[in-house]
Design an enzyme around this catalytic site. Structure first.
Site, PDB file in Angstrom:
ATOM      1  N   CYS A   1      37.275  57.780  62.933  1.00  0.00           N
ATOM      2  CA  CYS A   1      36.701  57.202  64.086  1.00  0.00           C
ATOM      3  C   CYS A   1      37.611  56.273  64.707  1.00  0.00           C
ATOM      4  CB  CYS A   1      35.323  56.573  63.572  1.00  0.00           C
ATOM      5  SG  CYS A   1      34.309  56.462  65.188  1.00  0.00           S
TER       6      CYS A   1
ATOM      7  N   HIS B   1      32.054  60.558  61.221  1.00  0.00           N
ATOM      8  CA  HIS B   1      32.035  59.862  60.009  1.00  0.00           C
ATOM      9  C   HIS B   1      32.050  61.027  58.840  1.00  0.00           C
ATOM     10  CE1 HIS B   1      32.443  55.904  61.455  1.00  0.00           C
ATOM     11  NE2 HIS B   1      32.058  56.431  62.704  1.00  0.00           N
TER      12      HIS B   1
ATOM     13  N   GLU C   1      32.480  60.466  55.788  1.00  0.00           N
ATOM     14  CA  GLU C   1      31.950  59.727  54.564  1.00  0.00           C
ATOM     15  C   GLU C   1      30.463  59.737  54.661  1.00  0.00           C
ATOM     16  OE1 GLU C   1      32.979  58.733  57.336  1.00  0.00           O
ATOM     17  OE2 GLU C   1      32.203  56.486  57.744  1.00  0.00           O
TER      18      GLU C   1
HETATM   19  N1  GLN Z   1      35.262  51.335  68.371  1.00  0.00           N
HETATM   20  C1  GLN Z   1      35.427  52.763  68.363  1.00  0.00           C
HETATM   21  C2  GLN Z   1      34.365  53.444  69.473  1.00  0.00           C
HETATM   22  O1  GLN Z   1      33.238  52.764  69.497  1.00  0.00           O
HETATM   23  C3  GLN Z   1      35.312  53.345  67.004  1.00  0.00           C
HETATM   24  C4  GLN Z   1      34.004  53.287  66.254  1.00  0.00           C
HETATM   25  C5  GLN Z   1      33.975  53.584  64.880  1.00  0.00           C
HETATM   26  O2  GLN Z   1      35.050  53.492  64.208  1.00  0.00           O
HETATM   27  N2  GLN Z   1      32.880  54.019  64.522  1.00  0.00           N
HETATM   28  O3  GLN Z   1      34.506  54.353  69.796  1.00  0.00           O
END
Ligand code: GLN
Length: 546
Positions: free
Chosen positions: A381, A507, A509
């Protein structure tokens, strides 16, 4: 026909109610029952999505896009099932529903009160998942008995015990039996008090699970049974375990599941089928090699902030028969002067998800180090977004490339707010959340890892790769190997010329379980193993030359 088990906690928080609930569920599932677990949290936030990790650890996201308590992660990792929005309910959500109904006029002029309106709503939600055909629903009540905010939940359990047919519902209470070093004794008084407090609220625990650092002798179990009004076999020892994944086996030894089933009037049940689980534990406890992975994040001092990532490494390590040492590296501590010193001993680098500006420069420096030194890299992310920024700055030579999250006026917004996010002002539950499909390019690293052309993964973000830069980035050697089939949103980037460099907008994970370790983590640990082995070979060559 659904039976209910409630798990409450007494004496102190952090006793591991979630792990006990998940372990009990695992044993019941292994005996062939269809089981799910839900968590009822007494705080006023509608969900934990707006909570800072310092307050509440990681926010776990379900397939259907609910932002939930991290215990749901344990439930999924243990049971290998998906949970949903319905599996996590907070006081805030209950009140929101009741107040909305009141505004609609649904209460026909009645005074709306905690009892019966709030408790009715709690009871409805406690039973909601029975429609999905579960044999047993385990409900973990967050917080500690005695907290003012837990009272309506305990009251709802009290009412349900009377409303449900006899034997359809039971209460497991988790307490602490502390060992006093000075007295060289285990103490049962806190347990007695906590059970007494439950009884004052009208709920009597059927089974008492005692967290303890020392074995609980028979006479102490008898004493707890006597004072707490349960049979001695309903006093269960929950000793400290080497790993949370050992707890189901410890609970089987203590017969927690059998006692629950008997109390639920289920008299016939098969032996639990735990072959896969035991094989996993065997591998986990007998690793053949070791790798050190650097976890670059800004909540490093908090174990719970990256819970699912740490657990995914445990799953991936076991399948690789390799001990994964996760070395926390605080992104704020990384500078261009010390980056080599901090990262050169590592076998792999994971740049963590996150929000906001703090620690960003360190993350970018870490990506650069991994890219330039052939160190296996995995960005999740925000970590993926940082890899795009690093590549744009240092390879595409766009020195001001940035995300508009950190620099709204950047001249090269390689990461930009998603179109659909631009008009959103409210914070709760408004990110791009939950499962979305992703098409994977044939022949890519991602394709080799997944062995599939289409996957779905879970998301939680507002920013995305800015496709205006896609052509230039790809021409310079970073490939977008995974795209959302409808919007073209870049889900995966990789650098084919690098031994292992992959960043994902989603994600992974969140979907790693004991029985289904996530392929990205499995291959990343595999790449780190290879890196470690190569380091050994080149180290030996240098020694020979000398
Ligand atoms: N802050 C970034 C976004 O909102 C990444 C979010 C995250 O790592 N969950 O796109």
């Amino acid at each position: 026909m659904t039976k209910y088990i409630f798990v409450t906690g007494g004496v102190t928080s952090s006793l591991g109610k979630g792990i006990i609930a998940a372990s009990l569920a695992k044993l019941l599932q292994a005996r062939g029952f269809k089981v799910t677990i839900q968590k009822f949290d007494p705080y006023i936030n509608v969900d934990p999505g707006t909570l800072n990790p310092y307050e509440h650890g990681e926010c776990y996201v379900t397939e259907d896009g609910a932002e939930t308590d991290l215990d749901l992660g344990h439930y999924e990792r243990f049971l290998n099932i998906y949970t949903t929005q319905a599996n996590n309910v907070t006081t805030g959500r209950i009140y929101q529903t009741v107040i909305n109904k009141e505004r609609e006029g649904a209460y026909l002029g009645k005074t709306v009160q905690v009892i019966p309106h709030i408790t009715d709503e709690i009871k409805n939600r406690m039973q909601a998942l029975s429609a999905s055909g579960y044999d047993i629903i385990i409900t973990e009540i967050g917080g500690t008995v005695g907290d003012i905010e837990s009272l309506p939940f305990i009251e709802a359990v009290r009412q349900l015990q009377w409303e449900l047919p006899e034997g359809d519902c039971l209460v497991v209470h988790l307490t602490l039996v502390p060992y006093l070093k000075a007295a060289k004794e285990l103490k049962t008084k806190p347990t007695q008090h906590s059970v007494k407090m439950m009884s004052e609220n009208g709920v009597h625990p059927d089974i008492i699970v005692c967290r303890t650092e020392q074995p609980l002798p028979k006479d102490l179990k008898n004493k707890i049974a006597l004072f707490c009004n349960v049979k001695p076999d309903a006093v269960i020892e929950a000793a400290d375990a080497r790993s949370i994944y050992e707890v189901p086996l410890l609970m089987r030894q203590e017969k927690l599941d059998e006692i629950c089933l008997k109390k639920l009037n289920i008299t016939w049940f098969p032996e639990p089928e735990l072959g896969i689980w035991e094989a996993f534990l065997n591998k986990l406890h007998n690793p053949k090699s070791t790798v050190t992975i650097g976890l670059i994040g800004k909540y490093i001092e908090l174990q719970d902030a990256y819970k699912s990532i740490l657990e995914a490494f445990i799953h991936a390590g076991a399948i690789n028969e390799c001990k994964v040492i996760v070395q926390d590296v605080h992104s704020e501590s990384i500078t261009s002067e010390n980056v080599k010193h901090k990262l050169e001993g590592l076998d792999g680098l994971l740049v963590a998800p996150g929000f906001g500006h703090r620690g960003i420069d360190g993350k970018i420096l870490a990506v650069q180090y991994a890219r330039e030194n052939g160190l296996p890299f995995f960005g999740i992310c925000l970590g993926m977004q940082m890899s795009v920024i690093e590549f744009s700055r240092n390879v595409l030579k766009l020195p001001h490339a940035h995300s508009t999250e950190m620099d709204p006026n950047t001249s090269d917004p390689v990461i930009d707010l998603m179109e659909g996010q631009k008009t959103i002002t409210s914070k709760g539950g408004t990110m791009r959340l939950g499962a979305y499909p992703c098409n994977i390019e044939a022949g890519s690293l991602a394709h080799r890892i997944y062995g599939a052309a289409q996957i779905t993964e879970r998301h939680r973000h507002r920013w995305e790769f800015n496709n205006r830069y896609l052509e230039a980035v790809q021409a310079a050697g970073m490939k977008a190997s995974g795209l959302n089939p409808e919007t073209g949103l870049v889900e995966i980037v990789e650098i084919p010329a690098h031994p292992f460099f992959i960043g994902v907008q989603y994600h992974p994970e969140l979907k790693s379980t004991v029985e289904n370790p996530h392929p990205l983590f499995v291959h990343f640990v595999g790449a780190a193993k290879k890196h470690a082995a190569q380091k050994k070979v080149s180290g030996a060559e240098i020694l020979q030359e000398n």
